[in-house]
Design a protein around this motif. Structure first.
Motif, short mmCIF file in Angstrom:
data_model
loop_
_atom_site.label_atom_id
_atom_site.label_comp_id
_atom_site.label_asym_id
_atom_site.label_seq_id
_atom_site.Cartn_x
_atom_site.Cartn_y
_atom_site.Cartn_z
N ILE A 74 0.84 -1.21 0.00
CA ILE A 74 0.00 0.00 0.00
C ILE A 74 0.87 1.26 0.00
O ILE A 74 0.60 2.22 -0.70
N THR A 75 1.93 1.24 0.80
CA THR A 75 2.72 2.48 0.97
C THR A 75 3.92 2.59 0.04
O THR A 75 4.50 3.65 -0.06
N MET A 76 4.29 1.51 -0.65
CA MET A 76 5.57 1.52 -1.37
C MET A 76 5.68 2.66 -2.39
O MET A 76 6.73 3.24 -2.55
N ARG A 77 4.58 2.98 -3.08
CA ARG A 77 4.69 4.00 -4.10
C ARG A 77 4.39 5.41 -3.56
O ARG A 77 4.61 6.40 -4.24
N SER A 78 3.91 5.46 -2.35
CA SER A 78 3.44 6.71 -1.76
C SER A 78 4.32 7.92 -2.10
O SER A 78 3.86 8.89 -2.69
N LEU A 79 5.59 7.88 -1.72
CA LEU A 79 6.48 8.99 -2.08
C LEU A 79 7.52 8.61 -3.12
O LEU A 79 7.95 9.45 -3.90
N SER A 80 7.90 7.31 -3.13
CA SER A 80 8.95 6.91 -4.07
C SER A 80 8.49 7.15 -5.51
O SER A 80 9.26 7.57 -6.36
N ASP A 81 7.20 6.92 -5.77
CA ASP A 81 6.71 7.10 -7.13
C ASP A 81 6.68 8.59 -7.52
O ASP A 81 6.93 8.94 -8.66
N GLU A 82 6.39 9.43 -6.55
CA GLU A 82 6.40 10.88 -6.81
C GLU A 82 7.82 11.32 -7.17
O GLU A 82 8.02 12.16 -8.03
N ALA A 83 8.79 10.71 -6.48
CA ALA A 83 10.19 11.06 -6.75
C ALA A 83 10.59 10.56 -8.13
O ALA A 83 11.26 11.25 -8.89
N ARG A 84 10.10 9.34 -8.47
CA ARG A 84 10.48 8.75 -9.76
C ARG A 84 9.89 9.53 -10.94
O ARG A 84 10.57 9.78 -11.92
N THR A 85 8.63 9.90 -10.82
CA THR A 85 7.98 10.57 -11.96
C THR A 85 8.22 12.07 -11.99
O THR A 85 7.86 12.72 -12.95
N GLY A 86 8.84 12.60 -10.95
CA GLY A 86 9.14 14.03 -10.95
C GLY A 86 8.07 14.89 -10.32
O GLY A 86 8.23 16.10 -10.18
N THR A 87 6.93 14.27 -9.93
CA THR A 87 5.87 15.08 -9.33
C THR A 87 6.24 15.54 -7.92
O THR A 87 5.64 16.46 -7.39
N LEU A 88 7.27 14.90 -7.34
CA LEU A 88 7.71 15.36 -6.02
C LEU A 88 8.22 16.81 -6.11
O LEU A 88 8.02 17.60 -5.20
N GLU A 89 8.83 17.13 -7.25
CA GLU A 89 9.32 18.50 -7.46
C GLU A 89 8.16 19.49 -7.41
O GLU A 89 8.29 20.60 -6.91
N LEU A 90 7.02 19.04 -7.93
CA LEU A 90 5.81 19.87 -7.92
C LEU A 90 5.36 20.12 -6.48
O LEU A 90 5.05 21.24 -6.09
N LEU A 91 5.34 19.03 -5.68
CA LEU A 91 4.85 19.14 -4.31
C LEU A 91 5.84 19.91 -3.43
O LEU A 91 5.43 20.65 -2.54
N LEU A 92 7.13 19.74 -3.71
CA LEU A 92 8.13 20.41 -2.87
C LEU A 92 8.32 21.87 -3.24
O LEU A 92 8.97 22.61 -2.52
N THR A 93 7.76 22.29 -4.38
CA THR A 93 7.81 23.72 -4.70
C THR A 93 6.43 24.36 -4.55
O THR A 93 6.25 25.52 -4.88
N ALA A 94 5.47 23.58 -4.08
CA ALA A 94 4.15 24.14 -3.75
C ALA A 94 4.25 24.70 -2.33
O ALA A 94 5.11 24.27 -1.56
N PRO A 95 3.37 25.65 -1.99
CA PRO A 95 3.49 26.25 -0.65
C PRO A 95 2.96 25.35 0.45
O PRO A 95 2.01 25.69 1.15
N ILE A 96 3.53 24.17 0.58
CA ILE A 96 3.17 23.29 1.70
C ILE A 96 4.44 22.86 2.42
O ILE A 96 5.51 22.80 1.82
N ARG A 97 4.28 22.58 3.70
CA ARG A 97 5.44 22.16 4.49
C ARG A 97 5.69 20.67 4.27
O ARG A 97 4.76 19.92 3.97
N ASP A 98 6.94 20.28 4.48
CA ASP A 98 7.30 18.87 4.24
C ASP A 98 6.47 17.93 5.11
O ASP A 98 6.03 16.88 4.66
N TYR A 99 6.25 18.32 6.38
CA TYR A 99 5.50 17.41 7.26
C TYR A 99 4.03 17.32 6.84
O TYR A 99 3.39 16.29 7.03
N GLU A 100 3.52 18.39 6.25
CA GLU A 100 2.13 18.34 5.78
C GLU A 100 2.00 17.31 4.65
O GLU A 100 1.01 16.58 4.56
N LEU A 101 3.01 17.27 3.80
CA LEU A 101 3.01 16.30 2.71
C LEU A 101 3.02 14.87 3.26
O LEU A 101 2.22 14.02 2.85
#
Lengths: 249, 311
Positions: free
Chosen positions: A75-102
């Protein structure tokens, strides 16, 4: 809070289009269904031969957590690793949200998904309640469900935390499963092998000791609650730190 | 709008950007021009709050990128090089999600408006996984525009698009850049010339030069190179060409063509044409060759390069 909810909603909805989530839900519900049928028929036969013991929900809930040990990594394996792989993590990390909120949002989304599966299993409690006179032990049921929710929350937090470390979801899966295997199976074995305070440490780390032998027997103790809350905090902290480290690299 | 002061980033022992200093005014489109690995993406990632710098400071829209990262991120729209899209979402769902993350009150209305801005309204309910490369790029731009940011940072916005899509994308960026600050990166010189008000040329993490495209062009056209092709035998052609006044660096190519250069303000082409026709060759082609980016770098980093800024 609003950001956490936005992330959680997205995560929750994502599960309903993910084949893995359906497989997980199927495995849990199918296995539980068979087990429930077995329990009911077992107690019915006992009753025919004059057995007076009433069934309760705890074996079903034990099985639920036992299956989560194997399925939460998926259930959790793709949770963040997939965001990092596809590049969408860059989207979330440059959005105005804190890391812990993510991280909390990701965890909450997964927890809501597992709670949805758990809600389906409530039907077993309802059926059982109608078959037994004067109904099943309510206090035991509350304690048992509290245990399931806490154990699920802890496993998911650890899973999300590990997923934040990896870019490869397969690596995240095996790391998570390895940790759960140690916490669920190995700690009890280690605890039996050594003596004295070492045994106590292993026993304290054993998830099973805080669920199967505690909350799932109807005893709600502060130490067990603290144990699960600590695991949740540890998982979420690991995840947040992993994201921060990713930024600094 | 953007002020960068001494920005430095090290990846381990490798220095990706080295003491960068530049600024961008409101309503200005600034182009970041450089080869791959020059440090363009790293600079943009630092300015968008994705990663912290190793040294130096920068402010975006008046906020410090380190101290007030969230404020900066609220005011910046960012299109990363790998367009970050969720393939399992429809265009509308994706933009609503981004709008929610940015606390926009009426997410659906804003999502539709933004889709209209990038000409994707009719695909609002299509899954992003079905989109072409050009549509994905526009979708990425829509995501960067959803909160109507003061500053827009676009990393290689036209990469991988077909020529028609490139033209369309450039048009959209110019439109956006009328009232916003846009910082975009590219490794295509003509693109920077067409879109940008000002160009920063960056190489190996350092700013090599900074100027308007017009000035840059005139400085770079210090030397022009021409390819010459004649029908049949081209023996002795290079000898004839090299005798023409102003011609230098004559080179015979294996395919029979001849390449030569002439200096600024001394267009040797008419004289070359006259000479070779008089010599009895049949002229098929005479064509100016643009300087490649690599040549421009060589040109700019050469000590006596024309118009090189002393720093």
């Amino acid at each position: 809070m609003r950001n956490i909810w936005t992330i959680a909603k997205r995560e929750y909805n994502h599960y309903f289009i993910s084949p893995i989530a359906y497989v997980v839900a199927f495995i849990i519900l199918f296995t539980e269904g068979i087990y429930f049928t077995y329990i009911i028929s077992f107690y019915s036969q006992q009753a025919l031969f004059g057995g007076m013991q009433a069934p309760d929900i705890t074996p079903i809930n034990w099985l639920f957590v036992f299956l989560l040990v194997f399925t939460t990594p998926a259930i959790t394996m793709r949770s963040l690793s997939d965001e990092a792989r596809t590049g969408t993590l860059e989207l979330l990390l440059t959005a105005p949200i804190r890391d812990y909120e993510l991280i909390i949002g990701k965890w909450l989304g997964g927890l809501l998904f597992v709670l949805t599966i758990l809600a389906v299993t409530l039907v077993y409690a309802i059926i059982m309640n109608s078959l037994v006179t004067p109904g099943i032990d309510q206090q035991l049921m509350i304690s048992s469900y509290l245990g399931v929710i806490l154990a699920a929350a802890a496993l998911l937090a650890l899973g999300v935390g590990i997923s934040a470390i990896f870019t490869n979801q397969i690596a995240a899966f095996f790391a998570t499963f390895g940790l759960f295997f140690i916490l669920w199976f190995m700690m009890g074995i280690f605890g039996n092998l050594v003596q004295g305070s070492g045994a106590q440490v292993f026993q304290y780390l054993n998830i099973s000791a805080h669920f199967s032998d505690a909350l799932n027997t109807g005893s709600i103790k502060l130490s067990d609650l603290v144990y699960f809350l600590s695991l949740i905090a540890l998982g979420l902290f690991t995840g947040t730190t992993a994201v921060e480290i990713r930024r600094w690299r | 709008m953007i002020q960068v002061n001494g920005l430095t980033k090290d990846y381990g022992a490798r220095r990706a950007i080295d003491n960068l200093t530049f600024d961008a005014e409101q309503g200005e489109i600034v182009g970041f021009l450089g080869p791959n690995g020059a440090g363009k993406t790293t600079t943009m990632r630092i300015l968008t709050g994705y990663m912290p710098p190793s040294d130096g400071t920068a402010t975006v829209a008046g906020y410090d990128i380190m101290e007030e990262s969230l404020e900066v991120r609220r005011r910046v729209g960012y299109l990363p090089e790998t367009v970050p899209l969720y393939n399992d979402m429809t265009a509308l769902e994706y933009l609503k999600f981004m709008a929610e993350l940015r606390h926009i009150p009426d997410t659906e209305e804003r999502a539709y408006e933004t889709l209209e801005g990038v000409n994707l309204t009719e695909r609002a309910n299509s899954y992003i996984s079905t989109f072409s490369k050009g549509m994905r790029q526009r979708m990425g731009l829509a995501q960067a525009l959803i909160h109507r940011p003061e500053v827009l940072i676009l990393d290689e916005p036209t990469i991988g698009l077909d020529p028609a899509q490139v033209v369309e994308m450039r048009k959209v960026i110019r439109e956006i850049g009328k009232d916003r600050t846009v910082l975009l990166s590219t490794h295509i010189l003509s693109e920077a010339q067409q879109i940008c008000d000002r160009v920063l040329i960056i190489n190996k993490g350092k700013i090599v030069t900074e100027d308007t495209p017009e000035n840059l062009q005139s400085r770079l056209v210090g030397a022009q190179r021409v390819i010459l092709r004649v029908r049949g035998d081209s023996d002795g052609l290079s000898g004839k060409v090299s005798k023409v006044k102003g011609v230098r660096a004559v080179e015979s190519k294996p395919d029979g063509s001849v390449e030569f250069e002439f200096g600024a303000g001394e267009d040797a082409r008419p004289q070359v044409a006259k000479t070779i026709i008089q010599a009895g060759y049949e002229l098929l082609e005479m064509r100016a060759v643009g300087l490649s980016l690599e040549e421009i770098f060589l040109e700019l980093t050469r000590d006596n390069a024309p118009g090189k800024k002393s720093s």
